[in-house]
Design an enzyme around this catalytic site. Sequence first.
Site, PDB file in Angstrom:
ATOM      1  N   ALA A  76       3.161   8.945 -29.916  1.00 51.28           N
ATOM      2  CA  ALA A  76       2.123   8.024 -29.487  1.00 51.28           C
ATOM      3  C   ALA A  76       0.767   8.612 -29.891  1.00 51.28           C
ATOM      4  O   ALA A  76       0.646   9.821 -30.143  1.00 51.28           O
ATOM      5  CB  ALA A  76       2.194   7.817 -27.984  1.00 51.28           C
ATOM      6  N   GLY A  85       6.930   9.009 -28.684  1.00 50.17           N
ATOM      7  CA  GLY A  85       7.010   7.560 -28.827  1.00 50.17           C
ATOM      8  C   GLY A  85       7.736   7.127 -30.077  1.00 50.17           C
ATOM      9  O   GLY A  85       8.343   6.053 -30.114  1.00 50.17           O
ATOM     10  N   GLU A  91      11.346   7.295 -29.227  1.00 52.23           N
ATOM     11  CA  GLU A  91      11.631   6.177 -28.332  1.00 52.23           C
ATOM     12  C   GLU A  91      11.668   4.853 -29.089  1.00 52.23           C
ATOM     13  O   GLU A  91      12.478   3.968 -28.771  1.00 52.23           O
ATOM     14  CB  GLU A  91      10.586   6.139 -27.219  1.00 52.23           C
ATOM     15  CG  GLU A  91      10.695   7.327 -26.268  1.00 52.23           C
ATOM     16  CD  GLU A  91       9.524   7.435 -25.323  1.00 52.23           C
ATOM     17  OE1 GLU A  91       9.718   7.205 -24.128  1.00 52.23           O
ATOM     18  OE2 GLU A  91       8.405   7.741 -25.790  1.00 52.23           O
ATOM     19  N   GLU A 133       6.871  15.411 -24.848  1.00 54.31           N
ATOM     20  CA  GLU A 133       5.784  15.032 -23.934  1.00 54.31           C
ATOM     21  C   GLU A 133       5.484  16.109 -22.899  1.00 54.31           C
ATOM     22  O   GLU A 133       4.350  16.210 -22.418  1.00 54.31           O
ATOM     23  CB  GLU A 133       6.130  13.716 -23.223  1.00 54.31           C
ATOM     24  CG  GLU A 133       6.087  12.479 -24.105  1.00 54.31           C
ATOM     25  CD  GLU A 133       7.406  12.185 -24.802  1.00 54.31           C
ATOM     26  OE1 GLU A 133       7.537  11.121 -25.403  1.00 54.31           O
ATOM     27  OE2 GLU A 133       8.325  13.066 -24.759  1.00 54.31           O
TER      28      GLU A 133
END
Length: 258
Positions: free
Chosen positions: A65, A109, A112, A132
């Site tokens: 992300a 991300g 994911e 993370e």
Amino acid sequence: MAYETIIVDIEDGVALIQLNRPDALNAINSKVVAELADALAAAEVNDKVRAVVLTGSEKAFAAGADIREMSEKNFVEMFTEDFFGPLNEAFLKFRKPVIAAVSGYALGGGCELALMCDFIIAADNAKFGQPEINLGVVAGIGGTQRLTRLVGKSKSMDMHLTGRFMDATEAERSGLVSRVVPAIKLMPEAMGAAKKVAEKSQVAVMVVKEAVNRSYETTLREGLLFERRVFHALFATEDQKEGMQAFLEKREPQFRDR
């Protein structure tokens, strides 16, 4: 629609969606989320699209992300904006198959995002991770949930708690990816798989996706009943008649999606 962070091409029943933020290693920001959600919504209603391939670059599927965008936000902003929520919902609502073609880094991300797809084909240089924990946060787009369902509690805990990466060989061995190919063959392999899917009865394909996904959300007994009922229901379609007749006549079926 012209996009800024993704590139969409449609050919032979397959929509190829490529993340296109090379300077940020395809990091996922709000613009990527909005454009991906829009592209999936458009593909859902486009009769020319029967399957989707989602990919990035050779160096990075998506390196995570966008930390720069998130770093100054507080809880109220993240919660009220439902940050990344629309991306998860877009994939949950999308009924056609999505294949992730992963080369290079698929971290945070990015990992994911690959997990949201129906299956993953990985290049031999792929690396998956949920680091993370190194940022003082936790995965927020399904990492703790989808990864655990695929690789089990121990490996998922290992990756989430230590932040270590999983290479392509381990990812295939662990059930995270369906197959691993040389990086140079990744896109031909992924597009070939998508085109095979596109040749099938779209009704049956959508039923398969729904039935397999149901296995994660219900008991075995209820899942078996659901599977049996949709199996029965497909006998009301013309494609079932055509598929079985073609098999008996030793020819390729001509499906008409009805």
